[in-house]
Design an enzyme around this catalytic site. Structure first.
Site, PDB file in Angstrom:
ATOM      1  N   CYS A 169       0.820  -1.228   0.000  1.00 43.15           N
ATOM      2  CA  CYS A 169       0.000   0.000   0.000  1.00 43.15           C
ATOM      3  C   CYS A 169       0.849   1.271   0.000  1.00 43.15           C
ATOM      4  O   CYS A 169       0.340   2.348  -0.303  1.00 43.15           O
ATOM      5  CB  CYS A 169      -0.938   0.019   1.194  1.00 43.15           C
ATOM      6  SG  CYS A 169      -2.127  -1.311   1.162  1.00 43.15           S
ATOM      7  N   ASN A 179      -9.935   0.065  -0.323  1.00 45.85           N
ATOM      8  CA  ASN A 179      -8.467   0.153  -0.272  1.00 45.85           C
ATOM      9  C   ASN A 179      -7.904  -0.310  -1.621  1.00 45.85           C
ATOM     10  O   ASN A 179      -7.920  -1.496  -1.929  1.00 45.85           O
ATOM     11  CB  ASN A 179      -7.957  -0.727   0.873  1.00 45.85           C
ATOM     12  CG  ASN A 179      -6.440  -0.699   1.009  1.00 45.85           C
ATOM     13  OD1 ASN A 179      -5.744  -0.180   0.149  1.00 45.85           O
ATOM     14  ND2 ASN A 179      -5.946  -1.271   2.090  1.00 45.85           N
ATOM     15  N   HIS A 207      -3.427   7.439   2.739  1.00 39.37           N
ATOM     16  CA  HIS A 207      -3.800   6.133   2.174  1.00 39.37           C
ATOM     17  C   HIS A 207      -5.213   5.805   2.640  1.00 39.37           C
ATOM     18  O   HIS A 207      -5.580   6.050   3.798  1.00 39.37           O
ATOM     19  CB  HIS A 207      -2.815   5.072   2.676  1.00 39.37           C
ATOM     20  CG  HIS A 207      -3.198   3.676   2.282  1.00 39.37           C
ATOM     21  ND1 HIS A 207      -3.632   3.353   1.012  1.00 39.37           N
ATOM     22  CD2 HIS A 207      -3.230   2.520   3.000  1.00 39.37           C
ATOM     23  CE1 HIS A 207      -3.906   2.056   0.958  1.00 39.37           C
ATOM     24  NE2 HIS A 207      -3.670   1.536   2.151  1.00 39.37           N
TER      25      HIS A 207
HETATM   26  N1  ACO Z   1     -18.583  -8.646   8.233  1.00 40.65           N
HETATM   27  C1  ACO Z   1     -19.054  -8.968   9.448  1.00 40.65           C
HETATM   28  N2  ACO Z   1     -18.266  -9.355  10.463  1.00 40.65           N
HETATM   29  C2  ACO Z   1     -16.948  -9.420  10.249  1.00 40.65           C
HETATM   30  C3  ACO Z   1     -16.394  -9.092   9.009  1.00 40.65           C
HETATM   31  C4  ACO Z   1     -17.261  -8.701   7.968  1.00 40.65           C
HETATM   32  N3  ACO Z   1     -16.828  -8.354   6.740  1.00 40.65           N
HETATM   33  N4  ACO Z   1     -15.060  -9.244   9.082  1.00 40.65           N
HETATM   34  C5  ACO Z   1     -14.776  -9.638  10.337  1.00 40.65           C
HETATM   35  N5  ACO Z   1     -15.921  -9.759  11.047  1.00 40.65           N
HETATM   36  C6  ACO Z   1     -16.078 -10.144  12.442  1.00 40.65           C
HETATM   37  C7  ACO Z   1     -14.899 -10.942  12.942  1.00 40.65           C
HETATM   38  O1  ACO Z   1     -15.048 -12.305  12.587  1.00 40.65           O
HETATM   39  C8  ACO Z   1     -14.988 -10.706  14.436  1.00 40.65           C
HETATM   40  O2  ACO Z   1     -15.980 -11.574  14.965  1.00 40.65           O
HETATM   41  P1  ACO Z   1     -15.739 -12.369  16.368  1.00 40.65           P
HETATM   42  O3  ACO Z   1     -15.567 -11.268  17.402  1.00 40.65           O
HETATM   43  O4  ACO Z   1     -16.996 -13.152  16.498  1.00 40.65           O
HETATM   44  O5  ACO Z   1     -14.510 -13.168  16.142  1.00 40.65           O
HETATM   45  C9  ACO Z   1     -15.523  -9.298  14.561  1.00 40.65           C
HETATM   46  O6  ACO Z   1     -16.091  -8.976  13.262  1.00 40.65           O
HETATM   47  C10 ACO Z   1     -14.498  -8.245  14.930  1.00 40.65           C
HETATM   48  O7  ACO Z   1     -13.313  -8.415  14.179  1.00 40.65           O
HETATM   49  P2  ACO Z   1     -12.077  -7.472  14.356  1.00 40.65           P
HETATM   50  O8  ACO Z   1     -11.005  -7.945  13.413  1.00 40.65           O
HETATM   51  O9  ACO Z   1     -11.706  -7.316  15.782  1.00 40.65           O
HETATM   52  O10 ACO Z   1     -12.688  -6.068  13.850  1.00 40.65           O
HETATM   53  P3  ACO Z   1     -12.001  -4.652  13.733  1.00 40.65           P
HETATM   54  O11 ACO Z   1     -12.812  -3.666  14.443  1.00 40.65           O
HETATM   55  O12 ACO Z   1     -10.512  -4.691  14.031  1.00 40.65           O
HETATM   56  O13 ACO Z   1     -12.137  -4.321  12.170  1.00 40.65           O
HETATM   57  C11 ACO Z   1     -10.794  -4.323  10.183  1.00 40.65           C
HETATM   58  C12 ACO Z   1     -11.538  -5.175  11.216  1.00 40.65           C
HETATM   59  C13 ACO Z   1     -11.796  -3.483   9.447  1.00 40.65           C
HETATM   60  C14 ACO Z   1     -10.101  -5.290   9.220  1.00 40.65           C
HETATM   61  C15 ACO Z   1      -9.755  -3.398  10.859  1.00 40.65           C
HETATM   62  O14 ACO Z   1      -9.037  -4.103  11.821  1.00 40.65           O
HETATM   63  C16 ACO Z   1      -8.793  -2.775   9.881  1.00 40.65           C
HETATM   64  O15 ACO Z   1      -9.170  -1.955   9.047  1.00 40.65           O
HETATM   65  N6  ACO Z   1      -7.510  -3.100   9.992  1.00 40.65           N
HETATM   66  C17 ACO Z   1      -6.485  -2.484   9.147  1.00 40.65           C
HETATM   67  C18 ACO Z   1      -6.442  -3.100   7.788  1.00 40.65           C
HETATM   68  C19 ACO Z   1      -5.492  -2.298   6.935  1.00 40.65           C
HETATM   69  O16 ACO Z   1      -5.359  -1.092   7.086  1.00 40.65           O
HETATM   70  N7  ACO Z   1      -4.788  -2.901   6.027  1.00 40.65           N
HETATM   71  C20 ACO Z   1      -3.867  -1.995   5.310  1.00 40.65           C
HETATM   72  C21 ACO Z   1      -2.918  -2.546   4.569  1.00 40.65           C
HETATM   73  S1  ACO Z   1      -3.501  -3.629   3.321  1.00 40.65           S
HETATM   74  C22 ACO Z   1      -2.126  -3.910   2.299  1.00 40.65           C
HETATM   75  O17 ACO Z   1      -1.066  -3.484   2.564  1.00 40.65           O
HETATM   76  C23 ACO Z   1      -2.296  -4.786   1.057  1.00 40.65           C
END
Ligand code: ACO
Length: 324
Positions: free
Chosen positions: A114, A281, A251
């Protein structure tokens, strides 16, 4: 006399096909409410069959060249940030170079996930400052949806396809004031794609194919910390204060990460360019796409001070401070 690089023109390209959160609800257990509240994403553009990273890169490049009033024959170099090249080789930069008819100039890809556009921008800027190039095309382009597992709701809701480009020209005035690049290869397991040429593609193992593996909440924490640190570093290196900034062009991975950086900079969200709601993203495509939208909408004006930043797989992260 010192030489700097200036952004002479910007361009971008998105695939025509749009996939909304509601569309995703049809084939993976998720909801528009969950995706929008956790990430800010409402929809993303997805490359159609046969549409490649080079196709998007070429469109973005042609738009940037037209905006800059630069002919392909004037280019000394093409640097393209991508983690989803058309082919293993030649580089996507070489494919784009040939299509533009810029044959002869240097052309190569940079893989910094990214952060790919910021890495590529820093390379272009450095060549110009060193006097080794005068006109450089810098592109960030991705078709990340090609490496998604569409049954994995943890990742497939986050990404989209797109490209952005800038033309850099040598100038007596800056321009790009500074760039700052970092990496930490020790966090590979938190965000990676487990296959490759040398490791192998392991098609016999179920779920071992080309796909993004991510521990989202850990990536989130590392991203906020790294971005806080790099924006501080950037301002300090230039002896500037956060109040000097006109625009933050971050980003576009997650609206909550963007808001955390804006808070650090004490910037209200109306001075932050946000496209994550429409694009998702787009990895290396995201920063130049946001920049081009901001320029074409008339938000970003000549003479304003812009802070660009990104964080991604590697981990890699970086920034650029630009007098537009
Ligand atoms: N729909 C519904 N529920 C979901 C989904 C979805 N799409 N995805 C995950 N969940 C659930 C999980 O299974 C979890 O359930 P559980 O508690 O029963 O296990 C719950 O939601 C919470 O999951 P978390 O991972 O704790 O949620 P979080 O608030 O952290 O959000 C997210 C997840 C959006 C991925 C966030 O952590 C994020 O944006 N992280 C950064 C990602 C990023 O910036 N990547 C950048 C680089 S990418 C690259 O370089 C190619």
């Amino acid at each position: 006399m010192a030489v700097f690089s200036r952004i002479a023109g910007t361009g971008s390209a998105l695939p025509a096909k749009v996939l909304t959160n509601k569309d995703l609800e049809q084939f993976v257990e998720t909801s528009d409410e969950w995706i929008a509240s956790r990430t800010g994403i409402r929809q993303r553009h997805v490359a159609s069959e046969g549409e490649t990273t080079a196709d998007l890169a070429e469109r973005a490049a042609r738009a940037a060249l037209a905006a800059a009033g630069v002919e392909p024959s004037e280019l000394d170099m093409i640097v393209l940030g991508t983690t989803t090249p058309d082919l293993i080789f030649p580089s996507t930069a070489c494919l784009v170079q040939h299509r533009l008819g810029a044959n002869g100039c240097a052309a190569f890809d940079v893989n910094a996930a990214c952060s790919g556009f910021l890495y590529a921008l820093s390379v272009g800027d450095s060549f110009i400052r060193a006097g080794n190039a005068r006109t450089v095309l810098v592109i960030g382009a991705e078709t990340l949806t090609r490496m998604l597992d569409w049954s994995d709701r943890n990742t497939c809701v986050l990404f989209g396809d797109g490209a952005g480009a800038v033309v850099l020209k040598a100038d007596a005035e800056a321009g790009i004031l500074s760039t700052h690049l970092h990496a930490d290869g020790g966090k590979k397991e938190l965000l990676y794609n487990p296959v490759g040429v040398s490791v192998g593609f392991k098609p016999e193992e179920k779920n071992a194919g080309v796909r993004v593996l991510m521990t989202g909440n850990e990536v989130f924490k590392h991203a906020v910390k790294a971005l806080d640190s790099v924006v501080d570093e950037t301002l300090a290196a230039n002896g500037l204060d956060k109040s000097d900034l006109d625009w933050l062009i971050p980003h576009q991975a997650n609206l909550r990460i963007i808001e955390a950086t804006a808070k650090r900079l004490e910037m209200s969200m109306d001075r932050v360019i946000v496209t994550v709601d429409k694009h998702g993203n787009t990895s290396a495509g995201s920063v130049p796409l946001a920049l081009d939208e901001a320029v074409r909408s008339g938000k970003v004006q000549r003479g304003q001070l812009l802070l660009l930043e990104a964080f991604g797989g590697g981990f890699t992260w970086g920034s650029a401070l630009i007098r537009y």
